[in-house]
Design a protein around this motif. Structure first.
Motif, PDB file in Angstrom:
ATOM      1  N   THR A 145       0.828  -1.213   0.000  1.00 13.41           N
ATOM      2  CA  THR A 145       0.000   0.000   0.000  1.00 13.41           C
ATOM      3  C   THR A 145       0.859   1.258   0.000  1.00 13.41           C
ATOM      4  OG1 THR A 145      -0.172   0.070   2.432  1.00 13.41           O
ATOM      5  CG2 THR A 145      -1.856  -1.175   1.233  1.00 13.41           C
ATOM      6  N   MET A 146       2.082   1.188   0.547  1.00  9.35           N
ATOM      7  CA  MET A 146       2.963   2.354   0.588  1.00  9.35           C
ATOM      8  C   MET A 146       3.787   2.511  -0.681  1.00  9.35           C
ATOM      9  SD  MET A 146       4.469   2.349   4.479  1.00  9.35           S
ATOM     10  CE  MET A 146       3.559   1.633   5.833  1.00  9.35           C
ATOM     11  N   PHE A 147       3.821   1.484  -1.511  1.00 14.74           N
ATOM     12  CA  PHE A 147       4.703   1.499  -2.688  1.00 14.74           C
ATOM     13  C   PHE A 147       4.458   2.692  -3.619  1.00 14.74           C
ATOM     14  CE2 PHE A 147       6.185   0.406  -6.881  1.00 14.74           C
ATOM     15  CZ  PHE A 147       7.431  -0.137  -6.635  1.00 14.74           C
ATOM     16  N   PRO A 148       3.209   3.017  -3.982  1.00 12.31           N
ATOM     17  CA  PRO A 148       2.990   4.148  -4.885  1.00 12.31           C
ATOM     18  C   PRO A 148       3.547   5.467  -4.345  1.00 12.31           C
ATOM     19  CG  PRO A 148       1.001   2.819  -4.718  1.00 12.31           C
ATOM     20  CD  PRO A 148       1.946   2.325  -3.662  1.00 12.31           C
ATOM     21  N   THR A 149       3.480   5.637  -3.020  1.00 15.94           N
ATOM     22  CA  THR A 149       4.019   6.848  -2.405  1.00 15.94           C
ATOM     23  C   THR A 149       5.529   6.925  -2.609  1.00 15.94           C
ATOM     24  OG1 THR A 149       2.281   6.796  -0.733  1.00 15.94           O
ATOM     25  CG2 THR A 149       4.214   8.127  -0.239  1.00 15.94           C
ATOM     26  N   ILE A 150       6.212   5.795  -2.389  1.00 12.90           N
ATOM     27  CA  ILE A 150       7.662   5.753  -2.574  1.00 12.90           C
ATOM     28  C   ILE A 150       8.018   6.018  -4.037  1.00 12.90           C
ATOM     29  CG2 ILE A 150       9.711   4.277  -2.417  1.00 12.90           C
ATOM     30  CD1 ILE A 150       8.373   2.843  -0.085  1.00 12.90           C
ATOM     31  N   LEU A 151       7.219   5.473  -4.940  1.00 15.04           N
ATOM     32  CA  LEU A 151       7.479   5.655  -6.369  1.00 15.04           C
ATOM     33  C   LEU A 151       7.347   7.127  -6.770  1.00 15.04           C
ATOM     34  CD1 LEU A 151       8.246   3.861  -8.716  1.00 15.04           C
ATOM     35  CD2 LEU A 151       5.832   3.640  -9.298  1.00 15.04           C
ATOM     36  N   ASP A 152       6.395   7.835  -6.176  1.00 17.51           N
ATOM     37  CA  ASP A 152       6.250   9.267  -6.463  1.00 17.51           C
ATOM     38  C   ASP A 152       7.507  10.028  -6.062  1.00 17.51           C
ATOM     39  OD1 ASP A 152       3.720   8.920  -7.473  1.00 17.51           O
ATOM     40  OD2 ASP A 152       2.685   9.466  -5.618  1.00 17.51           O
ATOM     41  N   VAL A 153       8.046   9.698  -4.896  1.00 17.33           N
ATOM     42  CA  VAL A 153       9.277  10.359  -4.459  1.00 17.33           C
ATOM     43  C   VAL A 153      10.438   9.945  -5.361  1.00 17.33           C
ATOM     44  CG1 VAL A 153      10.860  10.730  -2.528  1.00 17.33           C
ATOM     45  CG2 VAL A 153       8.424  10.418  -2.087  1.00 17.33           C
ATOM     46  N   GLY A 154      10.417   8.681  -5.827  1.00 17.59           N
ATOM     47  CA  GLY A 154      11.445   8.212  -6.755  1.00 17.59           C
ATOM     48  C   GLY A 154      11.473   9.020  -8.040  1.00 17.59           C
ATOM     49  N   ASP A 155      10.293   9.414  -8.525  1.00 24.25           N
ATOM     50  CA  ASP A 155      10.239  10.254  -9.718  1.00 24.25           C
ATOM     51  C   ASP A 155      10.916  11.600  -9.470  1.00 24.25           C
ATOM     52  OD1 ASP A 155       8.880   8.260 -11.079  1.00 24.25           O
ATOM     53  OD2 ASP A 155       6.892   9.096 -10.654  1.00 24.25           O
ATOM     54  N   ASP A 156      10.709  12.156  -8.270  1.00 23.35           N
ATOM     55  CA  ASP A 156      11.391  13.407  -7.908  1.00 23.35           C
ATOM     56  C   ASP A 156      12.898  13.202  -7.874  1.00 23.35           C
ATOM     57  OD1 ASP A 156       9.070  14.865  -7.689  1.00 23.35           O
ATOM     58  OD2 ASP A 156       8.900  14.644  -5.511  1.00 23.35           O
ATOM     59  N   LEU A 157      13.324  12.036  -7.358  1.00 21.65           N
ATOM     60  CA  LEU A 157      14.758  11.735  -7.276  1.00 21.65           C
ATOM     61  C   LEU A 157      15.393  11.771  -8.666  1.00 21.65           C
ATOM     62  CD1 LEU A 157      17.268  10.650  -5.698  1.00 21.65           C
ATOM     63  CD2 LEU A 157      16.407   8.355  -6.195  1.00 21.65           C
ATOM     64  N   ILE A 158      14.755  11.160  -9.643  1.00 18.74           N
ATOM     65  CA  ILE A 158      15.300  11.118 -10.994  1.00 18.74           C
ATOM     66  C   ILE A 158      15.338  12.523 -11.608  1.00 18.74           C
ATOM     67  CG2 ILE A 158      14.981  10.162 -13.317  1.00 18.74           C
ATOM     68  CD1 ILE A 158      15.903   8.224 -11.000  1.00 18.74           C
ATOM     69  N   ARG A 159      14.288  13.287 -11.370  1.00 24.11           N
ATOM     70  CA  ARG A 159      14.249  14.649 -11.903  1.00 24.11           C
ATOM     71  C   ARG A 159      15.390  15.502 -11.334  1.00 24.11           C
ATOM     72  NH1 ARG A 159      12.432  18.956  -9.586  1.00 24.11           N
ATOM     73  NH2 ARG A 159      11.270  17.782  -8.004  1.00 24.11           N
ATOM     74  N   ALA A 183      14.722  10.861   3.176  1.00 27.58           N
ATOM     75  CA  ALA A 183      13.993  11.748   4.089  1.00 27.58           C
ATOM     76  C   ALA A 183      12.596  12.027   3.560  1.00 27.58           C
ATOM     77  CB  ALA A 183      14.755  13.056   4.269  1.00 27.58           C
ATOM     78  N   ASP A 184      12.477  12.245   2.260  1.00 27.74           N
ATOM     79  CA  ASP A 184      11.159  12.490   1.671  1.00 27.74           C
ATOM     80  C   ASP A 184      10.277  11.252   1.743  1.00 27.74           C
ATOM     81  OD1 ASP A 184      11.616  15.106   1.124  1.00 27.74           O
ATOM     82  OD2 ASP A 184      11.792  14.904  -1.051  1.00 27.74           O
ATOM     83  N   VAL A 456      15.489  -0.556  -3.133  1.00 26.45           N
ATOM     84  CA  VAL A 456      15.265  -1.182  -4.442  1.00 26.45           C
ATOM     85  C   VAL A 456      14.649  -0.178  -5.415  1.00 26.45           C
ATOM     86  CG1 VAL A 456      13.881  -2.899  -5.677  1.00 26.45           C
ATOM     87  CG2 VAL A 456      15.120  -3.565  -3.615  1.00 26.45           C
ATOM     88  N   VAL A 457      13.640   0.560  -4.964  1.00 25.46           N
ATOM     89  CA  VAL A 457      12.997   1.548  -5.838  1.00 25.46           C
ATOM     90  C   VAL A 457      14.008   2.602  -6.291  1.00 25.46           C
ATOM     91  CG1 VAL A 457      11.294   3.421  -5.925  1.00 25.46           C
ATOM     92  CG2 VAL A 457      10.679   1.226  -4.915  1.00 25.46           C
ATOM     93  N   GLY A 458      14.732   3.164  -5.335  1.00 25.41           N
ATOM     94  CA  GLY A 458      15.713   4.201  -5.681  1.00 25.41           C
ATOM     95  C   GLY A 458      16.788   3.692  -6.617  1.00 25.41           C
ATOM     96  N   MET A 459      17.323   2.508  -6.326  1.00 28.89           N
ATOM     97  CA  MET A 459      18.396   1.950  -7.152  1.00 28.89           C
ATOM     98  C   MET A 459      17.907   1.592  -8.547  1.00 28.89           C
ATOM     99  SD  MET A 459      21.319   1.918  -5.576  1.00 28.89           S
ATOM    100  CE  MET A 459      22.184   0.734  -6.614  1.00 28.89           C
ATOM    101  N   ALA A 460      16.732   0.985  -8.655  1.00 31.00           N
ATOM    102  CA  ALA A 460      16.199   0.601  -9.967  1.00 31.00           C
ATOM    103  C   ALA A 460      16.017   1.827 -10.858  1.00 31.00           C
ATOM    104  CB  ALA A 460      14.878  -0.145  -9.800  1.00 31.00           C
TER     105      ALA A 460
END
Length: 504
Positions: A145-159, A183-184, A456-460
């Motif tokens: 259930t928390m995965f989509p939230t982490i993915l949103d922050v991951g998109d910010d990381l790439i940007r 932190a985010d 895993v999300v950040g590294m991928a």
């Protein structure tokens, strides 16, 4: 006057005798150990030229297979400790006889310093009860259930990574960006806040997180007292938390709880689960509920435990991949293949298909474990088959995980980065307790699923979008560690060449 002089001489004589007796404890018992230096014990260069885990690592290799028992003696200033040198005894401490070694002996003062009364620090039955209450919040279902939230922050990381890589052109210091990413992630999941620290490096949430780790309330000398005599320090009503940090997090949690309860807001995150437990307590279910101070302490340690450990692991992993381009290429091929199979989207199920990425992360934590040692305290006397090797109640026990991870008996050529060490057949061949980045046994890291997921999300996403290389002058080779941090972290950050991966 003569009586006063006699009293002073008597007190001085007793103090000298007491110190001498203390620092001869292991010698009197004929337990192998290095001769201590008063008052430092065996750690005279601690936080100067030596990291604490490095002391334990050196001791492990000096005495392993050279004694007739499973541990050797050690003095950390005035605190006497047993350092485990036998892997089977590590299993005894962490798993088999956990009932004798279930506490960590870490300072906590629930009355005056509520943030310290968290799952990491508390002891005995109180710890057991809290662990049982919190365990359901870290199931795989909750992670999903928390995965989509982490993915949103991951998109910010790439940007932000893309912007910084374009601006810098030559090299990038990556540890700060990775810390802002974690932190985010945790700020969103644990506090329900859009911290925006990736966009704003001066965001208060990150600054307070850094202060919580690096700032001292009293100074380093008193930190030793908090560590060496935690129960006495609590009785003296001492505090560990820096006041501005305590006020910041207590206020944030209070505001978040009040807003969500008043407006009936649900976000399916960690804070929702804590609020449910607080409402149970408020409604009279004290068996299953938690007080406000208790949920504040758990939210705080969830942030603190995942903020630096996960970002540091990611930094170490990218450093290793930059040093081993063929491994980086193999990993990128897997990530690209899985994403292509799932129409270019990363989701919870596709993440679990990235098995080589899991091995890269495991090998990173094997070679450079952020938590380099595990500490336990004997809560009752332990008897070994060799009667000389008993452990008295109150004695600290160190499982030197960094040393075990670098033991060639378990990991041949330990300084090499070889993700294939974590192929299933190789894992099965190794004894239990030879891989300890999250601890082991009933007191292992409760948030390991969440920690792994955000890494895993950040590294991928990073490997899919960027190539990482060593910089000929800015990258420090070999990597150096800070000696003044309890965790293993890079000295001066990690500087790498970062470039966009061309997409066909």
């Amino acid at each position: 006057m003569a009586v006063l002089i006699v009293l002073l001489v008597g007190v001085f004589t007793f103090a000298v005798w007491f110190v001498h007796q203390h620092f001869n404890y292991w010698k009197r018992r004929d337990i192998p150990h290095d001769a201590p230096k008063i008052p430092y014990g065996n750690t005279s260069e601690l936080m100067k030229t030596m990291h604490l885990s490095d002391y334990f690592k050196q001791t492990y290799f000096k005495y392993k297979n050279k004694t007739d028992g499973p541990f050797v003696g050690f003095y950390l200033y005035f605190k006497k400790m047993a350092i485990v040198t036998d892997i089977d005894f590590a299993k005894t401490v962490l798993i088999r006889e956990f009932d004798k070694f279930h506490d960590r002996g870490i300072f906590h003062n629930e009355r005056d310093d509520p943030l310290t009364a968290n799952l990491v620090n508390i002891e005995g039955q109180k710890w057991k009860n809290l662990r049982q209450k919190l365990t359901p919040t870290f199931t795989s279902g909750k992670m999903k259930t928390m995965f989509p939230t982490i993915l949103d922050v991951g998109d910010d990381l790439i940007r932000v990574f893309g912007q910084k890589a374009t601006e810098s052109k030559d090299y990038l210091e990556i540890t700060d960006l990775l810390a802002r990413f974690t932190a985010d992630v945790i700020g969103t999941c644990a506090f329900g806040l859009d911290c925006h620290s990736l966009s704003d490096p001066k965001a208060e949430f990150v600054q307070m997180g850094t202060s919580a780790i690096t700032d001292r309330r009293y100074g380093k000398s008193m930190d030793l007292f908090l560590f060496g005599a935690p129960k006495l320090a609590a009785k003296l009503r001492m505090k560990q938390s820096v006041q501005k940090v305590e006020d910041f997090y207590i206020n944030i949690i209070k505001d978040t709880v009040d807003y969500r309860v008043k407006n009936k807001v649900k976000r399916n995150d960690f804070m929702d689960m804590l609020i449910d437990m607080k409402l149970k307590y408020d409604n009279g279910d004290k068996l299953n509920g938690l007080t406000f101070n208790e949920i504040a302490a758990q939210a705080f340690i969830f942030f603190l435990a995942g903020f630096e450990t996960s970002s540091t692991t990611m930094g170490f992993a990218l450093y290793e991949l930059a040093s081993n381009q063929e491994i980086q290429d193999k990993l990128r091929a897997e990530v690209d293949r899985v994403l292509e199979k799932h129409n270019g989207k990363l989701d919870y199920d596709s993440m679990r298909e990235m098995t080589y990425l899991e091995k890269v992360i495991d090998e990173t934590m094997r070679k450079r474990p952020v938590v380099g040692h595990l500490i336990r305290v004997a809560t009752q006397r332990y008897e070994h088959t060799n009667p000389k090797y008993y452990i008295e109640k109150g004695t600290g026990v160190i499982v030197p995980s960094w040393a075990i991870h670098h033991d060639p008996e378990f990991y041949p050529e330990p300084e090499k980065f070889i993700p294939e060490r974590f192929d299933e057949d190789q894992v099965q061949q190794r004894p239990a307790c030879t891989f300890l980045p999250f601890g082991d046994g009933p007191r292992n890291c409760i948030g390991l699923r969440f920690g792994r997921m955000q890494v895993v999300v950040g590294m991928a996403l990073l490997i899919h979008n960027f190539k990482f290389e060593l910089h000929p002058t800015k990258t420090v080779v070999p990597l150096e560690y800070r000696t003044d941090d309890i965790l293993l972290s890079s000295k001066g950050g990690i500087h790498l060449k970062v470039s966009r991966v061309a997409k066909s």
